[in-house]
Design an enzyme around this catalytic site. Structure first.
Site, mmCIF file in Angstrom:
data_model
loop_
_atom_site.group_PDB
_atom_site.id
_atom_site.type_symbol
_atom_site.label_atom_id
_atom_site.label_comp_id
_atom_site.label_asym_id
_atom_site.label_seq_id
_atom_site.Cartn_x
_atom_site.Cartn_y
_atom_site.Cartn_z
ATOM 1 C CE LYS A 50 -3.790 -2.357 2.308
ATOM 2 N NZ LYS A 50 -4.365 -2.792 3.570
ATOM 3 C CD GLN A 94 -3.364 -4.345 6.802
ATOM 4 O OE1 GLN A 94 -3.280 -3.400 6.029
ATOM 5 N NE2 GLN A 94 -3.969 -5.476 6.476
ATOM 6 C CG ASP A 117 -10.206 -0.618 4.880
ATOM 7 O OD1 ASP A 117 -10.258 -0.855 3.659
ATOM 8 O OD2 ASP A 117 -9.498 -1.261 5.674
#
Ligand code: NDP
Length: 289
Positions: A50, A94, A117
């Protein structure tokens, strides 16, 4: 029949290029912050990828690494700092977090405008109630949607431009993949069935479907004889076998012999997830600023 492989690398590269071109037109540099707690090797690889992709697209990216034994108060303080930082447009925590941490409580503190997200109740609720998904093409959208489901929709569009009336089975009901992808498919006029670990006779459900989206996390669970001839298979699963090989949730060779199109693992949904994360971050930055 031998299925057409649905390549995720080329559309992902195209989207990353579009994002970079958009960033180059902005008077500010969109910022992405990734929070990584502990040293799970798979998470470390995802975060590195990422980071690289975000830098290449011209974003200002920072990875905040916290030790595995961090406390809930410590991670909440980091998120609060990022929420308040005007240079940060997107925050990604994460997952999974180490077991002593309450991931839901962490997500609940994210600023929904920076929730790239799409996991906060606000964004999930907007998506569930049919709000438009925020994107570079839809800057008026109000729902930041999870990246993997967005990638699934792009890949499906590459083989089936209209989903109207299509019968779709989604295997899995997680907040990250199964539920949001089912909502996006419904918004695209597909007829969607969500299945999960308590579904009775999953193979029979799958055989009725024009499209199977597998987001389970069980290596090669979907077999060739679960599919209707000509079905399309989108395989979200990423499973590492004992011998080191990466496989999806569908048995590729068997399914490819029956399906009309199928995503490979790796090289299918995975690359799209990162490209959609960059798009979400830039779209969020434009919406917020
Ligand atoms: P979760 O573990 O959160 O959810 C898995 C879902 O599968 C659950 O809803 C579960 O049902 C269901 N399930 C489990 N066993 C069965 C079964 N035997 N039959 C039917 N359904 C079953 O996983 P995620 O949604 O986060 O991820 C799914 C997969 O996708 C994983 O392999 C993950 O690595 C991968 N992934 C890939 C990404 C990418 O970028 N390509 C991004 C995110 C995830 P129940 O709810 O009843 O427990």
């Amino acid at each position: 029949m031998t299925a057409q492989p649905i390549d995720g690398k080329a559309p992902a590269a195209l989207l990353r290029g579009r994002v970079a071109a958009r960033v180059a037109t902005l008077a500010f540099q969109p910022g992405l912050a990734v929070v990584l707690v502990g040293d799970d090797p798979a998470s470390a690889v995802y975060v590195r990828n990422k980071d690289k992709a975000a830098q290449a697209a011209g974003l200002a990216v920072q990875t905040i690494r916290l030790p595995a034994n961090s406390t809930q108060a410590e991670i909440l303080a980091v998120v609060a700092g990022l929420n308040a930082d005007p240079a940060v447009d997107g925050i990604l925590v994460q997952l999974p977090l180490p077991p002593q941490l309450d991931a839901d409580a962490v997500i609940a503190t994210l600023d929904p405008a920076k929730d790239v997200d799409g996991l906060t109740t606000q964004n999930a609720g907007r998506l569930a109630s049919g709000a438009a998904v925020l994107s570079l093409d839809a800057p008026g959208g109000t729902a930041l949607a999870p990246c993997t489901p967005r990638g699934v929709m792009v890949l499906l569009a590459s083989v089936q431009p209209s989903l109207s009336g299509a019968r779709v089975i989604v295997i899995g009901r997680s907040a990250l993949v199964g539920r949001p992808v089912a909502q996006m498919l419904t918004a695209a006029d597909a007829t969607v069935t969500i299945t999960h670990s308590r579904t009775r006779d999953l193979p029979a459900e799958c055989r009725r479907a024009d499209i199977v989206v597998a987001a389970v996390g069980r290596p090669e669970m979907v077999r060739g004889d679960w599919l209707a001839p000509g079905a399309v298979v989108i395989d979200v699963g990423i499973n590492r076998l004992a011998d080191g090989r990466l496989v999806g949730d569908a048995a590729y060779d068997e399914c490819a012999a029956v399906a009309s199109a199928i995503t490979p693992v790796p090289g299918g949904v995975g690359p799209m997830t990162i490209a959609c994360l960059l798009e979400n971050t830039v779209a969020a930055s434009i919406a917020r600023r």
